[in-house]
Design a protein around this motif. Sequence first.
Motif, PDB file in Angstrom:
ATOM      1  N   GLU A 146       1.022  -1.188  -0.033  1.00  0.00           N
ATOM      2  CA  GLU A 146      -0.202  -0.029   0.206  1.00  0.00           C
ATOM      3  C   GLU A 146       1.200   1.519   0.039  1.00  0.00           C
ATOM      4  O   GLU A 146       1.756   1.593   0.312  1.00  0.00           O
ATOM      5  CB  GLU A 146      -0.803   0.056   0.675  1.00  0.00           C
ATOM      6  CG  GLU A 146      -0.012  -0.079   2.411  1.00  0.00           C
ATOM      7  CD  GLU A 146      -0.767  -0.664   3.749  1.00  0.00           C
ATOM      8  OE1 GLU A 146      -1.573  -0.991   3.341  1.00  0.00           O
ATOM      9  OE2 GLU A 146      -0.421  -0.071   4.545  1.00  0.00           O
ATOM     10  N   ASN A 147      -0.043   2.352  -0.239  1.00  0.00           N
ATOM     11  CA  ASN A 147       1.153   3.650  -0.217  1.00  0.00           C
ATOM     12  C   ASN A 147      -0.306   4.687  -0.853  1.00  0.00           C
ATOM     13  O   ASN A 147      -1.024   4.486  -1.176  1.00  0.00           O
ATOM     14  CB  ASN A 147       2.325   3.713  -1.517  1.00  0.00           C
ATOM     15  CG  ASN A 147       1.273   3.270  -2.911  1.00  0.00           C
ATOM     16  OD1 ASN A 147       1.702   2.297  -3.820  1.00  0.00           O
ATOM     17  ND2 ASN A 147       0.581   4.375  -3.680  1.00  0.00           N
ATOM     18  N   LEU A 148       0.500   6.031  -0.090  1.00  0.00           N
ATOM     19  CA  LEU A 148      -0.301   7.345  -0.024  1.00  0.00           C
ATOM     20  C   LEU A 148      -0.387   7.323  -1.627  1.00  0.00           C
ATOM     21  O   LEU A 148       0.314   7.458  -2.666  1.00  0.00           O
ATOM     22  CB  LEU A 148       0.041   8.207   0.465  1.00  0.00           C
ATOM     23  CG  LEU A 148       0.280   8.109   1.882  1.00  0.00           C
ATOM     24  CD1 LEU A 148       1.199   9.603   2.223  1.00  0.00           C
ATOM     25  CD2 LEU A 148      -1.067   8.142   2.494  1.00  0.00           C
ATOM     26  N   ALA A 149      -1.262   8.149  -2.222  1.00  0.00           N
ATOM     27  CA  ALA A 149      -2.074   8.666  -3.432  1.00  0.00           C
ATOM     28  C   ALA A 149      -2.680   9.960  -3.396  1.00  0.00           C
ATOM     29  O   ALA A 149      -3.180  10.336  -1.910  1.00  0.00           O
ATOM     30  CB  ALA A 149      -2.498   7.878  -4.332  1.00  0.00           C
ATOM     31  N   LEU A 150      -3.501  11.011  -4.595  1.00  0.00           N
ATOM     32  CA  LEU A 150      -3.705  11.810  -4.394  1.00  0.00           C
ATOM     33  C   LEU A 150      -5.379  11.962  -4.734  1.00  0.00           C
ATOM     34  O   LEU A 150      -5.029  11.033  -5.643  1.00  0.00           O
ATOM     35  CB  LEU A 150      -3.312  13.034  -5.025  1.00  0.00           C
ATOM     36  CG  LEU A 150      -3.985  14.135  -5.176  1.00  0.00           C
ATOM     37  CD1 LEU A 150      -3.518  15.324  -3.804  1.00  0.00           C
ATOM     38  CD2 LEU A 150      -3.582  15.089  -6.050  1.00  0.00           C
ATOM     39  N   ILE A 151      -5.999  12.006  -3.652  1.00  0.00           N
ATOM     40  CA  ILE A 151      -7.303  11.376  -4.765  1.00  0.00           C
ATOM     41  C   ILE A 151      -8.751  12.659  -4.783  1.00  0.00           C
ATOM     42  O   ILE A 151      -8.262  13.218  -3.978  1.00  0.00           O
ATOM     43  CB  ILE A 151      -8.655  10.393  -2.892  1.00  0.00           C
ATOM     44  CG1 ILE A 151      -7.259   9.121  -2.954  1.00  0.00           C
ATOM     45  CG2 ILE A 151      -9.610   9.602  -3.670  1.00  0.00           C
ATOM     46  CD1 ILE A 151      -8.194   8.276  -2.001  1.00  0.00           C
ATOM     47  N   ARG A 152      -8.818  12.618  -5.770  1.00  0.00           N
ATOM     48  CA  ARG A 152      -9.176  14.035  -5.644  1.00  0.00           C
ATOM     49  C   ARG A 152     -10.896  14.108  -6.043  1.00  0.00           C
ATOM     50  O   ARG A 152     -11.081  12.988  -7.154  1.00  0.00           O
ATOM     51  CB  ARG A 152      -8.410  14.920  -7.109  1.00  0.00           C
ATOM     52  CG  ARG A 152      -8.525  14.760  -7.962  1.00  0.00           C
ATOM     53  CD  ARG A 152      -8.091  15.715  -9.217  1.00  0.00           C
ATOM     54  NE  ARG A 152      -8.476  15.536 -10.705  1.00  0.00           N
ATOM     55  CZ  ARG A 152      -8.081  13.813 -11.266  1.00  0.00           C
ATOM     56  NH1 ARG A 152      -7.324  12.897 -10.317  1.00  0.00           N
ATOM     57  NH2 ARG A 152      -8.520  14.165 -12.364  1.00  0.00           N
ATOM     58  N   ASN A 153     -11.685  14.914  -5.942  1.00  0.00           N
ATOM     59  CA  ASN A 153     -13.001  14.960  -6.588  1.00  0.00           C
ATOM     60  C   ASN A 153     -13.119  15.567  -8.037  1.00  0.00           C
ATOM     61  O   ASN A 153     -12.824  17.025  -7.558  1.00  0.00           O
ATOM     62  CB  ASN A 153     -13.657  15.761  -5.592  1.00  0.00           C
ATOM     63  CG  ASN A 153     -15.474  16.419  -5.873  1.00  0.00           C
ATOM     64  OD1 ASN A 153     -16.017  16.226  -6.632  1.00  0.00           O
ATOM     65  ND2 ASN A 153     -15.901  16.289  -4.607  1.00  0.00           N
ATOM     66  N   THR A 154     -13.461  14.995  -8.467  1.00  0.00           N
ATOM     67  CA  THR A 154     -13.653  15.571  -9.592  1.00  0.00           C
ATOM     68  C   THR A 154     -14.096  15.902 -10.363  1.00  0.00           C
ATOM     69  O   THR A 154     -14.338  16.775 -11.370  1.00  0.00           O
ATOM     70  CB  THR A 154     -13.249  14.092 -11.007  1.00  0.00           C
ATOM     71  OG1 THR A 154     -14.173  12.965 -10.505  1.00  0.00           O
ATOM     72  CG2 THR A 154     -12.072  13.185 -10.607  1.00  0.00           C
ATOM     73  N   GLU A 155     -15.354  16.497  -9.581  1.00  0.00           N
ATOM     74  CA  GLU A 155     -16.507  17.910  -9.816  1.00  0.00           C
ATOM     75  C   GLU A 155     -15.963  18.783 -10.067  1.00  0.00           C
ATOM     76  O   GLU A 155     -15.811  20.151 -10.281  1.00  0.00           O
ATOM     77  CB  GLU A 155     -17.174  17.374  -8.891  1.00  0.00           C
ATOM     78  CG  GLU A 155     -18.898  16.757  -9.502  1.00  0.00           C
ATOM     79  CD  GLU A 155     -19.898  16.864  -8.729  1.00  0.00           C
ATOM     80  OE1 GLU A 155     -20.209  17.518  -7.423  1.00  0.00           O
ATOM     81  OE2 GLU A 155     -20.365  15.567  -8.904  1.00  0.00           O
ATOM     82  N   ALA A 188       0.727   5.449  -8.588  1.00  0.00           N
ATOM     83  CA  ALA A 188       0.591   6.250  -8.439  1.00  0.00           C
ATOM     84  C   ALA A 188       2.275   5.740  -6.835  1.00  0.00           C
ATOM     85  O   ALA A 188       3.067   7.034  -6.231  1.00  0.00           O
ATOM     86  CB  ALA A 188       0.133   6.704  -6.634  1.00  0.00           C
ATOM     87  N   GLY A 189       2.515   4.470  -6.447  1.00  0.00           N
ATOM     88  CA  GLY A 189       3.343   3.930  -5.545  1.00  0.00           C
ATOM     89  C   GLY A 189       4.985   3.632  -6.779  1.00  0.00           C
ATOM     90  O   GLY A 189       5.858   3.659  -5.748  1.00  0.00           O
ATOM     91  N   LYS A 190       4.556   3.625  -8.221  1.00  0.00           N
ATOM     92  CA  LYS A 190       5.653   2.939  -8.538  1.00  0.00           C
ATOM     93  C   LYS A 190       7.947   3.790  -8.244  1.00  0.00           C
ATOM     94  O   LYS A 190       8.007   2.799  -7.968  1.00  0.00           O
ATOM     95  CB  LYS A 190       5.399   3.473 -10.297  1.00  0.00           C
ATOM     96  CG  LYS A 190       5.993   3.066 -11.099  1.00  0.00           C
ATOM     97  CD  LYS A 190       5.994   3.412 -12.521  1.00  0.00           C
ATOM     98  CE  LYS A 190       6.107   4.949 -12.374  1.00  0.00           C
ATOM     99  NZ  LYS A 190       5.514   5.225 -13.883  1.00  0.00           N
ATOM    100  N   ASN A 191       7.592   5.059  -7.528  1.00  0.00           N
ATOM    101  CA  ASN A 191       8.373   5.839  -7.779  1.00  0.00           C
ATOM    102  C   ASN A 191       8.492   5.729  -6.145  1.00  0.00           C
ATOM    103  O   ASN A 191       9.425   6.798  -5.860  1.00  0.00           O
ATOM    104  CB  ASN A 191       8.938   6.917  -8.093  1.00  0.00           C
ATOM    105  CG  ASN A 191       9.079   6.840  -9.685  1.00  0.00           C
ATOM    106  OD1 ASN A 191       9.318   6.439 -10.056  1.00  0.00           O
ATOM    107  ND2 ASN A 191       7.497   7.417 -10.177  1.00  0.00           N
ATOM    108  N   GLY A 192       7.610   5.324  -5.310  1.00  0.00           N
ATOM    109  CA  GLY A 192       7.240   5.333  -3.677  1.00  0.00           C
ATOM    110  C   GLY A 192       9.279   4.704  -3.455  1.00  0.00           C
ATOM    111  O   GLY A 192       9.279   4.148  -3.491  1.00  0.00           O
ATOM    112  N   GLN A 193       9.257   5.053  -1.347  1.00  0.00           N
ATOM    113  CA  GLN A 193      10.088   4.554  -1.545  1.00  0.00           C
ATOM    114  C   GLN A 193       9.744   3.594  -0.475  1.00  0.00           C
ATOM    115  O   GLN A 193       8.460   3.290   0.393  1.00  0.00           O
ATOM    116  CB  GLN A 193      10.493   5.658  -0.345  1.00  0.00           C
ATOM    117  CG  GLN A 193      12.404   5.102   0.221  1.00  0.00           C
ATOM    118  CD  GLN A 193      12.951   6.298   0.347  1.00  0.00           C
ATOM    119  OE1 GLN A 193      12.526   7.524   1.152  1.00  0.00           O
ATOM    120  NE2 GLN A 193      14.446   6.310   0.882  1.00  0.00           N
TER     121      GLN A 193
END
Lengths: 415, 558
Positions: free
Chosen positions: A145-154, A366-371
């Motif tokens: 698991e990793n963090l990502a930016l979840i955005r409200n597309t509206e 989103a976590g592809k470059n994660g550490q």
Amino acid sequence: MRIRTAGVVALFALALAASGCGGDSDEPAAKETPRAAGGKLVIWADDKRAVALKPFAEKFGQENGVTVEVQAVSKDLQTNFVTASQQGSGPDVVVGAHDWIGNLVQNGAIDPVQLSAEQKSGFNETAIKAVTFNGQLYGVPYAQENLALIRNTELAPEAPKTIEDLVANGKQLKAAKKVTETLCLQVGQNGDAYHIYPLYASAGGYLFGTGANGDYDPKDLGVGKPESIEAFKKIGALGEKGEGVLKRSIADTNSIATFTGKKCAYLVSGPWAVADVKKANITYDISAVPGFAGGKEAQPFVGVQAFYVAAKGKNKALAQEFVANYTTTPELAVALYQAEPRPPALTAALDQVKGSDPDLAKFQEAGKNGQVLPAIPAMAAIWDPFGKAEAAVIGGADPTSTITAAGKTISGQIK
Amino acid sequence: MSTPPSGPGSVTRTPGREPAGSPPSRLPRPRPSGSRPSRSQVTRDHAPITLTGLAGKVLLLGLTAGVAVWAAFPLIAAGMWAGLALLAASTAGLFYLYLTRRHIPAKYLVPGTLFLIAFQVFPVIYTASTAFTNFGDGHRGSKDDAIVAIQSSSVTQVPGSAEYALSIATKGDPATGPLVFLVTDPGTGAVSIGDTGGLRQLDAADVTVGTAGKVTAADGYTVLNFGQASARSKEITDLVVPTAGGALRSSGLSRAYEGKAVRAYEAGCDCVRDTETGRTWTADEEAGAFVASDGERLAQGWKVNVGLRNFTRVLTDENISGPFLGTLIWNFAFAIGSTGGTFLLGMLIALALHSPRMRGTNLYRVLLVLPYAMPSFAMLLAWRDMFNADFGLINSLFGLDVDWFGQAWTARFAVILVQLWLGYPYMFLVATGALQAIPRELTEATSVDGASPWQSFRAVTLPLLLVALSPLLISSFAFNFNNFNAIYLTTEGAPFPADNPTNGATDLLITYTYRLAFGGQGAQFGFAAAISLFIFAIVAVVSAVSFRRTRQQEEVWA
């Protein structure tokens, strides 16, 4: 009187048999039953995973003629496991996060697992790296698991490329009274090192340098170094006395709720937030956490959930068999995914579920470059001081003196 | 170290003490007439044995014996003979005591004393003994445990060695016969048999190999199934088949690998040597760890006695001793503030409701007890959210913009306010009880003498109230002094000074200790135990002084 004494003795013997002595006759009786003759495997996991594991553990038991018991430990699984295994009452297998490894190893609580080269190649490389400690594989990963930016597309149809873009758009939305907060990134009164890390890394900060073999080196501490001060200057500029994007009033308890309540357009969170977001009927999209303009890429931590073999388990051979040869099957990984949607660490399992769940692929991207979240015991010294320094800087404290002091505290705690 | 119990009204409720709802016994009351002390003595000696009494006695003693037997097995298994002797002695003592007709007072005192020893004295002794060790993460077990852990975690697969398919077999009975490994090299398909003597190849004609490369049958051997094999798990894990490059070990029940223990303990030098790099780590009995010449430690250490080091660390480490004093002062302020505040408010309301002119007192009482009826655990979390600077109820309700938990003084004020809300109903209840026990004639007499209500309150009501409530106030103080939940569930000790993440403005000694024990660099139980002893000493001294003063006060007023 004589009769009375005899009566007392008889009654007493009866009571004794009824109350306590049943206990000791249990053990020989248990040995005679055929089920127990095959040995017993005890697995500890948290509530959710225990439920998901149960059918598979039972299947394993039936196929192999052994008893498998899955016990849910809902609180402080790691500490309970260490204490119990110290006392010899621990399980044979435990399920938990990979950053426990350092602590579990220093307490002699887990044994290395030997996977064949073929088995290893079935896993995501990052996941294998995460469970490797001091050159040894200490667990079998099943999800990451990793963090990502979840955005409200509206509110925010475009994924921001940089933090600056995000802030500019968020401010516009705020001015238009569409939202009240620019960004929902949990900080809390005492900070949150895990959630701020992508920004910290993007601004050039690091926690531990890596040694020659690629392992984290606890002697090369990045907190307190000039890079970390520069990073916290940028973070402080987004804080309460600056842009007002990062706030201590947004904490683990309210960050997701604030997003689902449409008070902010952007949420920095992990796969665990998706269920709530879906429930709130928000149209959303997931992208990588953006970094600072001109800075490095924002790197979220990648955490891995894994199966461990307890060093002091009563049935280690069976535990090894279960962990090394059974949990490496895609079916189990898919079942655990269905219990809680986090991307499986087995490539085959991920491919299976990716099609039906596009969010997974986005989180993984989103976590592809994660550490990889450091698993060294020294990491335990980071969380608290780092988080509190973060909270102080976001609250308006001077970054230079704050981070220097935090670095001092951390290095003082590392033996 | 323990955390205070939570529960309804845990804020000021003191476990093990009855609220003073009953009238204080020191007020003059007519003695019940006709009490003949000699009568009970006579009846006891010739009391007939009733069936229920006998059954009760037998059941309880049976239970005692049952518990003793149940507790004895683990003690025997662990070889703790001192503990077993203690268990046997106390059980025998209990039997003797309740089977004879003598020692009447002891019959009442002994059970309580035993529980006191088991649940109070032992934990204190255990905490005290822990305080002299380095017990904590990385130093939990014995040196032998550490050596085993170091050796077993250094076993690595020999590079380039084969991955064998494994079957476990025996020549004799599946449950007891000596175990052998039957391994198949997947590359060549050759089957070998291995035991502690080494590995030798088997003739292909003598074995049947299954689809997965595992041997399913072999002449002269019984191949164990998983069930049979797993029952002998420990023997399988311990079976090491020596080979040229290292040793063949099992990986579960169906695979074997050639591994090598890179690190080994050598008793001669009392050190751990790495056979690959040649590095050595020598045992340091003072630190409880294997330390290399350049100061590098192996992670797996063991528990050693460190003498007074934990105590001196509290006093001399300036990162600890400096904040310790500040925390101690705030700790007193918090305990006095929450106890005194709740008492004042509770008493004022009790006085108001005690007035004969008051109407609808029952309704008020029900409403007032509400906060007490809520679980304080949940209430503390709710209050924490109400104090949130941006989203909290308090700021939005009053139109304020106060960063409550972000500044030292507002945070302190906030936690005391929460304590006040949670704790005053309890004080109200006990004050109501005590007030009703004060005869109205006394206050009426003062008014006849021309005293103002204030004078009568000062001279009569308050002293009598204090006499009744002092023990409760002291115990409430002691409880609040260690009120872990109140701080941990609201501020977690915040705000912290920018340059010191270990000690916050609202930290009590107990939350500070908790952080030392379970936060930061893993668990440091030894050090936390030392601080617990400091706390214990402080609370004990404060309580002793207050009880002494209370006694003097009673002599003046009673």
